[in-house]
Design a protein around this motif. Sequence first.
Motif, mmCIF file in Angstrom:
data_model
loop_
_atom_site.group_PDB
_atom_site.id
_atom_site.type_symbol
_atom_site.label_atom_id
_atom_site.label_comp_id
_atom_site.label_asym_id
_atom_site.label_seq_id
_atom_site.Cartn_x
_atom_site.Cartn_y
_atom_site.Cartn_z
ATOM 1 N N TYR A 5 0.845 -1.207 0.000
ATOM 2 C CA TYR A 5 0.000 0.000 0.000
ATOM 3 C C TYR A 5 0.873 1.247 0.000
ATOM 4 O O TYR A 5 0.657 2.193 -0.745
ATOM 5 N N LEU A 6 1.877 1.215 0.857
ATOM 6 C CA LEU A 6 2.779 2.354 0.971
ATOM 7 C C LEU A 6 3.447 2.639 -0.377
ATOM 8 O O LEU A 6 3.513 3.781 -0.826
ATOM 9 N N MET A 7 3.893 1.550 -1.025
ATOM 10 C CA MET A 7 4.623 1.723 -2.281
ATOM 11 C C MET A 7 3.715 2.317 -3.360
ATOM 12 O O MET A 7 4.082 3.286 -4.027
ATOM 13 N N PHE A 8 2.506 1.744 -3.504
ATOM 14 C CA PHE A 8 1.594 2.262 -4.522
ATOM 15 C C PHE A 8 1.149 3.690 -4.175
ATOM 16 O O PHE A 8 1.077 4.557 -5.037
ATOM 17 N N GLY A 9 0.863 3.928 -2.889
ATOM 18 C CA GLY A 9 0.452 5.258 -2.456
ATOM 19 C C GLY A 9 1.520 6.288 -2.760
ATOM 20 O O GLY A 9 1.254 7.366 -3.314
ATOM 21 N N CYS A 10 2.737 5.935 -2.411
ATOM 22 C CA CYS A 10 3.886 6.814 -2.637
ATOM 23 C C CYS A 10 4.049 7.085 -4.135
ATOM 24 O O CYS A 10 4.248 8.225 -4.556
ATOM 25 N N MET A 15 3.742 10.714 -8.600
ATOM 26 C CA MET A 15 3.398 10.868 -10.007
ATOM 27 C C MET A 15 2.512 12.098 -10.233
ATOM 28 O O MET A 15 2.778 12.913 -11.106
ATOM 29 N N PHE A 16 1.458 12.225 -9.398
ATOM 30 C CA PHE A 16 0.569 13.367 -9.588
ATOM 31 C C PHE A 16 1.200 14.668 -9.099
ATOM 32 O O PHE A 16 0.732 15.750 -9.422
ATOM 33 N N GLY A 17 2.279 14.551 -8.316
ATOM 34 C CA GLY A 17 3.000 15.739 -7.885
ATOM 35 C C GLY A 17 3.980 16.245 -8.933
ATOM 36 O O GLY A 17 4.712 17.200 -8.684
ATOM 37 N N ILE A 21 7.853 10.049 -14.148
ATOM 38 C CA ILE A 21 7.331 8.722 -13.842
ATOM 39 C C ILE A 21 8.450 7.747 -13.504
ATOM 40 O O ILE A 21 8.328 6.931 -12.587
ATOM 41 N N ALA A 22 9.574 7.852 -14.237
ATOM 42 C CA ALA A 22 10.695 6.956 -13.968
ATOM 43 C C ALA A 22 11.152 7.104 -12.524
ATOM 44 O O ALA A 22 11.299 6.118 -11.794
ATOM 45 N N ALA A 23 11.356 8.355 -12.072
ATOM 46 C CA ALA A 23 11.838 8.585 -10.712
ATOM 47 C C ALA A 23 10.781 8.188 -9.690
ATOM 48 O O ALA A 23 11.103 7.646 -8.626
ATOM 49 N N ALA A 24 9.489 8.432 -9.997
ATOM 50 C CA ALA A 24 8.422 8.058 -9.068
ATOM 51 C C ALA A 24 8.409 6.548 -8.852
ATOM 52 O O ALA A 24 8.266 6.072 -7.722
ATOM 53 N N LEU A 25 8.590 5.786 -9.944
ATOM 54 C CA LEU A 25 8.624 4.324 -9.838
ATOM 55 C C LEU A 25 9.853 3.877 -9.061
ATOM 56 O O LEU A 25 9.770 3.032 -8.164
#
Lengths: 430, 166
Positions: A5-10, A15-17, A21-25
């Motif tokens: 949950y933490l990983m997907f939430g983060c 991503m929306f911030g 996308i590469a760095a967010a993943l």
Amino acid sequence: MNYAYLMFGCFFLLMFGGVPIAAALGLSGTLAIALAQLGIMAVPTNVYAGIAKYPLLAIPMFVLAGAIFDKAGVAGRLLRFTEAIVGRGRGALAAITILVAMIIGGISGSGPACTAAVGGVMLNAMLRAGYPPGFAASVTAAAGSTDILIPPSVAFIVYSVLVPSATVPALFVGGIIPGLLACVMLIIPAVFLSRHYNFGGSESGEPRPKFWGSFKDAAWALAAPVLILGGLRTGWFTPTEAAVMAVVFGLFVGFAIYRSLTLRALFELLVESAETSAVILVVVGLASVFAWACSTLGIVDPIAEGLVNLGGGHPLGVMFILMVFLVIVGMFLDGISIFLIFCPLFVPVAQTFEWDLVWFGVLMTYNVALGQFTPPMAVNLMVSCRMSGAKMEDTVRWDIWLLFFMFLGLLLMIFFPEIVLWLPEATGFM
Amino acid sequence: MEGEPSSDASRPKTRIPLQIEEYLAGIAIGILGLITFANVVVRYLTNFSFAFTEEFSIFLMVFMALVGGSSVMAKQGHLNIRYLVDKLPTRARQGTLIVATMLTALTFLLLAVFGTRMAWDEYRFEVTSPGLGLPTWIYTMWLPFLSLAIFGRAVGVLIRMWRRQG
């Protein structure tokens, strides 16, 4: 599960911030790996190994081939050739835009790149003929989205890396009829709307270009898809090699036939293609950290099971949920990221129902294509709006019809898998 | 597949010339094409295959991806979702983008740190590659090195954001 949950939430927060996308993943994957103590050295190992895969080498080569043909001036020649066949009149330019995108799709492998190549020629032609900018931008974006279905396609290459049992040649050939179907499904509303609102009616008087002259000029571009697919079918080339042959052929056409390329332009093309490929490959590399964390945290099976149960265990229900989900994520994420994040979760579901993985890959790609021109976050639409000066809001009333008809094509493919599977089976790719 | 064609408008003025990465990435993709093409030609003309160079081609691709990723970072061309951020009022937007860029820089800094450890381990344990039999650290050392370059470009973006605001 909490780390998941933490990983997907983060990831979604980053991503929306506006974090790339590469760095967010990469960052959310790294965080989960560190907290769950899975072994932090998996981070650099996965980034390196994620990029260092031979099949991925086809991506920079196809990107380069597409850029070379584009710079050589293929789009303008294809415009004249298709105009000679389709003629002029209400809606003709809209139909031509889609046809030109389809042929360019047979050379380039990326939706936004195709949109830019087609838009560079067609947007001006449509605006001059009196088409409203919002309509012209919608048609161009939708036309460009068919590119990822028509081989060669970077999306299929990435899918095949993730799902090795679906080979690149099988996917390429499997994408041909759905690609043509998508084009037909786009031409219908585009022409109908143009007739209804009388777009391009003023230019019916102008003479058509001569057929043979324009064909001779365009034949070189038309030969490229034949070379790529033929080379794959006969087993002469691997996909990567076929891509390189397309590059060499493009250089020959650009330097010797059209004489529109210069050495200086070539070097700029190399840099531009390397950067475009770099953007894709960096996402691929950092997404492997995320995917590794997903599978090591053991969340793949529970999610797959949850999806199956959510659809009541009924294949059609589950398929419907997956497709709706993909269209929604498709509005926000690009195709490569969608495949990298969701293939590991969805492919087990497909296996539960014994769905054919080539068929499933083509369906997923078709969804991604829809997402590429679904406002407000559509990559292709952004390109075509910027080029035509249209506002995103002005495209909605036209775009919605194109989306609706192309979506009907998706339903056809779900109910009649033969649309996808017949050609690869008939030609011996499966 | 995605990745819009970069435009000159997004080309920033940088103290360290961007051409370094651009030229290296362009040369890398050029060599990649040449090797693969030569491989096809040689295989069809003779029975000789230099498929063992695959290992080098793959390395070149990783090199191209990271070095190209560095120049793209300076141009802020990496795929991101600006839709929600652009809806924020000016000050909040600028703040969010600065934080986002900081986090991006952090990602690549972490990659540089852990990557150094990975390459160092391969050096210590004398790991060699299966194809050419070369020590693998001569390939993997580029991951931390170029991640550091990307980190540097991200810091450059931060500095330019800071100046524009102040």
